[in-house]
Write a protein that holds these residues in place. Structure first.
Motif, short mmCIF file in Angstrom:
data_model
loop_
_atom_site.label_atom_id
_atom_site.label_comp_id
_atom_site.label_asym_id
_atom_site.label_seq_id
_atom_site.Cartn_x
_atom_site.Cartn_y
_atom_site.Cartn_z
N LEU A 37 0.85 -1.19 0.00
CA LEU A 37 0.00 0.00 0.00
C LEU A 37 0.88 1.24 0.00
O LEU A 37 1.68 1.44 0.92
CB LEU A 37 -0.91 0.02 1.23
CG LEU A 37 -1.80 -1.21 1.47
CD1 LEU A 37 -2.69 -0.98 2.69
CD2 LEU A 37 -2.65 -1.53 0.25
N ASN A 38 0.76 2.06 -1.03
CA ASN A 38 1.53 3.29 -1.13
C ASN A 38 0.80 4.38 -0.36
O ASN A 38 -0.26 4.83 -0.77
CB ASN A 38 1.70 3.68 -2.60
CG ASN A 38 2.62 4.87 -2.79
OD1 ASN A 38 2.85 5.65 -1.85
ND2 ASN A 38 3.16 5.03 -3.98
N MET A 39 1.37 4.82 0.77
CA MET A 39 0.71 5.78 1.65
C MET A 39 1.60 7.00 1.90
O MET A 39 1.61 7.57 2.98
CB MET A 39 0.34 5.10 2.97
CG MET A 39 -0.48 3.83 2.76
SD MET A 39 -1.03 3.08 4.28
CE MET A 39 -2.25 4.28 4.81
N GLN A 40 2.33 7.41 0.87
CA GLN A 40 3.31 8.48 1.05
C GLN A 40 2.68 9.85 1.29
O GLN A 40 3.35 10.78 1.73
CB GLN A 40 4.23 8.54 -0.17
CG GLN A 40 3.52 8.84 -1.48
CD GLN A 40 4.47 8.87 -2.65
OE1 GLN A 40 5.68 8.97 -2.48
NE2 GLN A 40 3.93 8.76 -3.86
N SER B 212 2.29 11.60 9.51
CA SER B 212 2.70 10.58 10.48
C SER B 212 1.69 10.42 11.60
O SER B 212 1.45 9.30 12.08
CB SER B 212 4.07 10.92 11.06
OG SER B 212 4.05 12.20 11.66
N GLU B 213 1.05 11.51 12.02
CA GLU B 213 0.09 11.42 13.12
C GLU B 213 -1.16 10.63 12.71
O GLU B 213 -1.86 10.07 13.56
CB GLU B 213 -0.31 12.80 13.63
CG GLU B 213 -0.86 13.74 12.57
CD GLU B 213 0.22 14.64 11.98
OE1 GLU B 213 -0.12 15.75 11.55
OE2 GLU B 213 1.39 14.21 11.97
N ASP B 214 -1.47 10.58 11.41
CA ASP B 214 -2.63 9.82 10.94
C ASP B 214 -2.32 8.33 10.85
O ASP B 214 -3.22 7.52 10.66
CB ASP B 214 -3.09 10.33 9.57
CG ASP B 214 -3.64 11.75 9.64
OD1 ASP B 214 -4.14 12.12 10.72
OD2 ASP B 214 -3.55 12.47 8.64
N LEU B 215 -1.04 7.98 10.96
CA LEU B 215 -0.63 6.58 10.87
C LEU B 215 -0.30 6.01 12.24
O LEU B 215 0.42 5.02 12.34
CB LEU B 215 0.58 6.45 9.94
CG LEU B 215 0.33 6.84 8.48
CD1 LEU B 215 1.62 6.80 7.70
CD2 LEU B 215 -0.70 5.93 7.84
N ALA B 216 -0.82 6.64 13.29
CA ALA B 216 -0.53 6.16 14.65
C ALA B 216 -1.08 4.75 14.86
O ALA B 216 -0.53 3.95 15.61
CB ALA B 216 -1.12 7.12 15.68
N VAL C 266 -2.20 1.39 12.70
CA VAL C 266 -2.28 0.67 11.43
C VAL C 266 -2.96 -0.67 11.70
O VAL C 266 -2.52 -1.42 12.57
CB VAL C 266 -0.88 0.44 10.82
CG1 VAL C 266 -0.99 -0.34 9.52
CG2 VAL C 266 -0.18 1.76 10.59
N PRO C 267 -4.05 -1.00 11.01
CA PRO C 267 -4.76 -2.26 11.28
C PRO C 267 -3.90 -3.48 10.94
O PRO C 267 -3.13 -3.45 9.98
CB PRO C 267 -5.99 -2.17 10.37
CG PRO C 267 -5.60 -1.22 9.29
CD PRO C 267 -4.69 -0.22 9.93
N LEU D 40 -2.72 -9.86 6.20
CA LEU D 40 -2.19 -9.58 7.53
C LEU D 40 -0.99 -8.64 7.41
O LEU D 40 -0.19 -8.77 6.48
CB LEU D 40 -1.75 -10.88 8.23
CG LEU D 40 -2.80 -12.00 8.32
CD1 LEU D 40 -2.19 -13.21 9.01
CD2 LEU D 40 -4.02 -11.51 9.08
N LEU D 41 -0.86 -7.73 8.36
CA LEU D 41 0.26 -6.79 8.34
C LEU D 41 1.57 -7.52 8.63
O LEU D 41 1.72 -8.17 9.65
CB LEU D 41 0.02 -5.70 9.39
CG LEU D 41 1.11 -4.63 9.51
CD1 LEU D 41 1.21 -3.82 8.23
CD2 LEU D 41 0.85 -3.72 10.69
N GLU D 42 2.53 -7.40 7.69
CA GLU D 42 3.83 -8.04 7.85
C GLU D 42 4.94 -7.03 8.14
O GLU D 42 5.90 -7.35 8.83
CB GLU D 42 4.20 -8.82 6.58
CG GLU D 42 3.33 -10.05 6.32
CD GLU D 42 3.77 -11.26 7.14
OE1 GLU D 42 4.78 -11.13 7.86
OE2 GLU D 42 3.11 -12.29 7.06
#
Length: 283
Positions: free
Chosen positions: A227-230, A234-238, A240-241, A252-254
């Motif tokens: 997933l490209n989330m550039q 940073s505060e919105d990525l506190a 991550v599911p 699943l998150l690896e």
């Protein structure tokens, strides 16, 4: 001799919780590959004596993540071989297992990258390859056959200039929502890209309703997705599911790659046996 992955797992098992540092250099930044001339070439001047790699952090983090997920999931080598080629996957795993770090980077550069994706120059007796740039151009762009998706849409207005449309994307760009809603921002942003929906048609003078089908992968669901989330702060990525549903498939998150703006440097984090480790080729 233990493989690199066995060494990493051993470091997790043997170290205390407060000190999960890993003593062996893991895919260090840059690299030097020396070309050895044979006896017949002693009297000749070789074109290059060595190859020097610079600014390799744009591929290092993803190569490390790829190595981890190939070892953590026993079916992945077979599944990824369908997309990347069996010979590449086998060679990649062997080079990483045996700590051949510069060679594994050259494998990616010469097997998966196009010549125009990197800069190269000859300096004295060295060929210098510079990978300065970003991760998308140097890594994820070369996985387009894995990440390509398509979404169809139909307008309710028979007079719509373009009633049937197809939106094909070669990478999975997850953009932050325009308005901050309640709930998991990342999951909502992913649903916005992949889920079916009905919106006002944006074609000039139409005014109809456009129905979007569910977005699907062009070549079937890949064994892993990037997933490209550039564009996220940073505060919105506190948060991550750990689980995401994409096109009727569960993932699943690896791991994740991280960008330090001040140093213009990429690093990565990945999970092994429930423990998170931070990888940085400069440290």
């Amino acid at each position: 001799m233990k493989t690199l992955f066995e060494e990493i797992k051993a470091s997790i098992k043997n170290n205390y919780n407060q000190d999960r540092s890993f003593w062996r250099p893991v895919l260090p930044w840059g690299g030097v590959f020396t070309i050895k001339a044979g006896r017949k070439a002693v009297s000749c001047t070789p074109l290059y004596v060595e190859i020097r790699l610079k600014n390799t952090c744009t591929i290092d983090g993803f190569l490390m993540l790829l190595y981890v997920i190939l070892n953590e999931n026993e079916n992945f080598p077979r599944e990824l071989s369908l997309h990347l080629g069996r010979e590449f996957v086998d060679c990649f795993l062997y080079l990483m297992d045996t700590y051949s770090f510069t060679t594994v980077k050259l494998l990616w550069i010469w097997d998966k990258m196009e010549k125009q994706q990197y800069k190269s120059e000859v300096h004295k007796a060295s060929l210098i390859i510079d990978l300065f740039g970003n991760e998308h151009d140097n890594f994820t762009k070369n996985l387009e056959n894995l990440m390509s998706t398509i979404q169809e849409s139909y307008c309710s207005n028979w007079r719509c200039p373009i009633r049937v449309q197809e939106d094909q994307q070669r990478t999975i760009n997850i953009n932050p929502p325009q308005e901050i809603p309640h709930g998991n921002l990342i999951r909502l942003a992913v649903d916005e890209l992949f889920c079916s929906k009905i919106e006002l048609c944006e074609e000039r003078g139409c005014g109809g309703l456009r129905e979007f089908s569910q977005r699907v992968f062009c070549h079937g669901a890949p064994p892993f997705v990037v997933l490209n989330m550039q564009h996220w702060k940073s505060e919105d990525l506190a948060y991550v599911p750990y689980h995401l549903d994409l096109s009727d498939h569960k993932y699943l998150l690896e791991g994740a790659t991280l960008f330090n703006k001040e140093e213009h440097h990429y690093s990565a984090a990945f999970q092994i046996d429930g423990h998170w480790m931070h990888y940085d080729g400069l440290r």
